[in-house]
Design an enzyme around this catalytic site. Sequence first.
Site, PDB file in Angstrom:
ATOM      1  N   LYS A   1      60.570  46.837  34.876  1.00  0.00           N
ATOM      2  CA  LYS A   1      59.826  46.351  36.040  1.00  0.00           C
ATOM      3  C   LYS A   1      58.846  47.412  36.477  1.00  0.00           C
ATOM      4  O   LYS A   1      59.082  48.609  36.272  1.00  0.00           O
ATOM      5  CB  LYS A   1      60.780  46.033  37.192  1.00  0.00           C
ATOM      6  CG  LYS A   1      60.213  45.070  38.216  1.00  0.00           C
ATOM      7  CD  LYS A   1      60.309  43.624  37.772  1.00  0.00           C
ATOM      8  CE  LYS A   1      59.750  42.673  38.795  1.00  0.00           C
ATOM      9  NZ  LYS A   1      60.135  41.294  38.459  1.00  0.00           N
TER      10      LYS A   1
HETATM   11  P1  NAD Z   1      53.744  35.857  45.717  1.00  0.00           P
HETATM   12  O1  NAD Z   1      53.121  37.129  46.149  1.00  0.00           O
HETATM   13  O2  NAD Z   1      52.933  34.861  44.977  1.00  0.00           O
HETATM   14  O3  NAD Z   1      54.376  35.095  46.968  1.00  0.00           O
HETATM   15  C1  NAD Z   1      55.208  35.682  47.915  1.00  0.00           C
HETATM   16  C2  NAD Z   1      55.059  34.859  49.191  1.00  0.00           C
HETATM   17  O4  NAD Z   1      56.004  35.309  50.145  1.00  0.00           O
HETATM   18  C3  NAD Z   1      53.671  35.005  49.824  1.00  0.00           C
HETATM   19  O5  NAD Z   1      53.168  33.728  50.155  1.00  0.00           O
HETATM   20  C4  NAD Z   1      53.933  35.853  51.052  1.00  0.00           C
HETATM   21  O6  NAD Z   1      53.036  35.584  52.119  1.00  0.00           O
HETATM   22  C5  NAD Z   1      55.353  35.453  51.392  1.00  0.00           C
HETATM   23  N1  NAD Z   1      56.057  36.449  52.187  1.00  0.00           N
HETATM   24  C6  NAD Z   1      55.965  37.799  52.136  1.00  0.00           C
HETATM   25  N2  NAD Z   1      56.754  38.360  53.061  1.00  0.00           N
HETATM   26  C7  NAD Z   1      57.380  37.345  53.689  1.00  0.00           C
HETATM   27  C8  NAD Z   1      58.329  37.280  54.728  1.00  0.00           C
HETATM   28  N3  NAD Z   1      58.797  38.380  55.305  1.00  0.00           N
HETATM   29  N4  NAD Z   1      58.772  36.065  55.127  1.00  0.00           N
HETATM   30  C9  NAD Z   1      58.297  34.947  54.560  1.00  0.00           C
HETATM   31  N5  NAD Z   1      57.404  34.935  53.569  1.00  0.00           N
HETATM   32  C10 NAD Z   1      56.941  36.128  53.149  1.00  0.00           C
HETATM   33  O7  NAD Z   1      55.042  36.291  44.896  1.00  0.00           O
HETATM   34  P2  NAD Z   1      55.850  35.434  43.837  1.00  0.00           P
HETATM   35  O8  NAD Z   1      55.326  35.750  42.490  1.00  0.00           O
HETATM   36  O9  NAD Z   1      55.945  34.014  44.284  1.00  0.00           O
HETATM   37  O10 NAD Z   1      57.284  36.134  43.937  1.00  0.00           O
HETATM   38  C11 NAD Z   1      58.237  35.791  44.923  1.00  0.00           C
HETATM   39  C12 NAD Z   1      59.609  36.238  44.474  1.00  0.00           C
HETATM   40  O11 NAD Z   1      59.914  35.623  43.224  1.00  0.00           O
HETATM   41  C13 NAD Z   1      59.774  37.740  44.252  1.00  0.00           C
HETATM   42  O12 NAD Z   1      61.088  38.114  44.588  1.00  0.00           O
HETATM   43  C14 NAD Z   1      59.579  37.878  42.763  1.00  0.00           C
HETATM   44  O13 NAD Z   1      60.211  39.048  42.244  1.00  0.00           O
HETATM   45  C15 NAD Z   1      60.246  36.623  42.270  1.00  0.00           C
HETATM   46  N6  NAD Z   1      59.830  36.194  40.932  1.00  0.00           N
HETATM   47  C16 NAD Z   1      58.538  35.908  40.643  1.00  0.00           C
HETATM   48  C17 NAD Z   1      58.195  35.478  39.361  1.00  0.00           C
HETATM   49  C18 NAD Z   1      56.784  35.066  38.990  1.00  0.00           C
HETATM   50  O14 NAD Z   1      56.618  34.535  37.891  1.00  0.00           O
HETATM   51  N7  NAD Z   1      55.800  35.233  39.814  1.00  0.00           N
HETATM   52  C19 NAD Z   1      59.184  35.378  38.379  1.00  0.00           C
HETATM   53  C20 NAD Z   1      60.496  35.672  38.707  1.00  0.00           C
HETATM   54  C21 NAD Z   1      60.805  36.070  39.988  1.00  0.00           C
END
Ligand code: NAD
Length: 477
Positions: free
Chosen positions: A107
Amino acid sequence: MQVTGEPSFRESVDLMFNRAAKLMDMSPGLEQKIRVCNSTYTVRFGVRLRGKIETFTGYRSVHSEHMEPVKGGIRFALSVNQDEVEALAALMTYKCALVETPFGGSKGGLCIDPRQWDEHELEQITRRFAYELIKRDLIHPAQNVPAPDMGTGEREMAWIADQYMRMNTTDINGKACVTGKPPHAGGIQGRVEATGRGVQYALREFFRHPEDVARAGLSGGLDGKRVIIQGLGNVGYHAAKFLSEEDGCKVIAIIERDGALLDPAGLDVEDVRHWMNGHGGLMEGYPGGTHVADGAAVLEEDCDLLIPAALEGVINLENAARIKAPLIIEAANGPITFGADEILRQKGCVIIPDMYANAGGVTVSYFEWVKNLSHIRFGRMQRRAEEARSRLLVEELERLSADQHLGWTLGAGFKEKFLQGSDELALVRSGLDDTMRTAYQAMREVWHGREGVEDLRVAAYIVSISRVAQTYRSKGL
Ligand code: NAD
């Protein structure tokens, strides 16, 4: 987010690992080898921006190299730190093993608020960060392959791929150095929505097992289930969209960084996202539902299904006892702390764990990596051959019906679908669906069949750790 008295994110992951390891027959030495993080590289670099030099700190952590390349996203957020990156790298090891993608776990993260910089500045910063990692083989098609995570997406992945290819002009497999690229720059159809789609497939599989659904005190299918989702970013938006548009779920609350929107009749996910895109990522002022400033409190509202899809540690010792959801699917990584997990389990809450729930992203990343290495789009060779074979069958059936005066006619809808060969998107969805079903069944077998296993998280760890252990043993370790 760390509540006083709680272990850090990495310690929380280790404690969860220990719960599973206790139920396994592994030598202490091997157990320790699997648990520890192999290495974490810290990089500090300067970029001249707005007339002065800005220094940034970034990390790339490699948890396990039992298989290579190692795989894991790159996160852009101010909260990024070594502990977090190591926890996320460990989760990647277990996740890849659980869904049988042939990777070790890694990561990366950069301490930055991407919203503070314009596109050109972000490109300079991303390229410089990538340069630092590439020259140390911490981005490399055969050794370490990043992907998007919080704060990054297709755009950043395209910059990283281009940076790698500028520095390795003769590497014919250069594009495979990173996944999550836009389709026109070596990406694959269906990657953007893959993690959210995976959450949907995971839930569909869970609801195929009435016995498991009953454990959460629920019944029936997904149709009509009341959902609360936290985070309408890449993962949360797609999961909420697919569940509401395709499975009949009612999204009764969306929690974002500026509070929450509530509507017991169900929110229009697409419309809310559209509003956010036009209002600097904020929901406030949205003309539907009720806006509540204290978003985190909405996690405690009554619902059938809670989907934390933003960040880690949001369900912790402070609020766990007040969570009412009988079923939680961890779309984010680590949203429930070790202590909260225990409280929720005692309450009878069923938790579909992160390492399974959000594995759709790495699964489709695996398909993208294979596509890049094979230099051909999935379906390109067989799609029309498939169609020709189907057409032969349809024409033969129609000929038989006419010759024998049987009066059969094939339904227009059936004919259209049957005659369609699989394109890349269809194949990606099929591969993802198969992966999510198979992995759930592997977890479920351990959940119901192995003594001492009380929950899906321990079951998931047992499946993953066994596979990693097997690889190490076959290497003679
Ligand atoms: P992203 O940046 O696209 O979205 C995150 C969202 O959460 C944003 O809309 C942001 O405004 C919101 N956010 C931030 N702080 C917040 C809070 N305190 N309360 C409520 N909302 C809040 O990120 P993502 O890619 O969707 O990732 C989200 C989670 O999923 C992370 O834990 C990431 O590790 C996990 N994840 C992502 C992927 C991927 O393919 N993108 C894959 C596996 C896991």
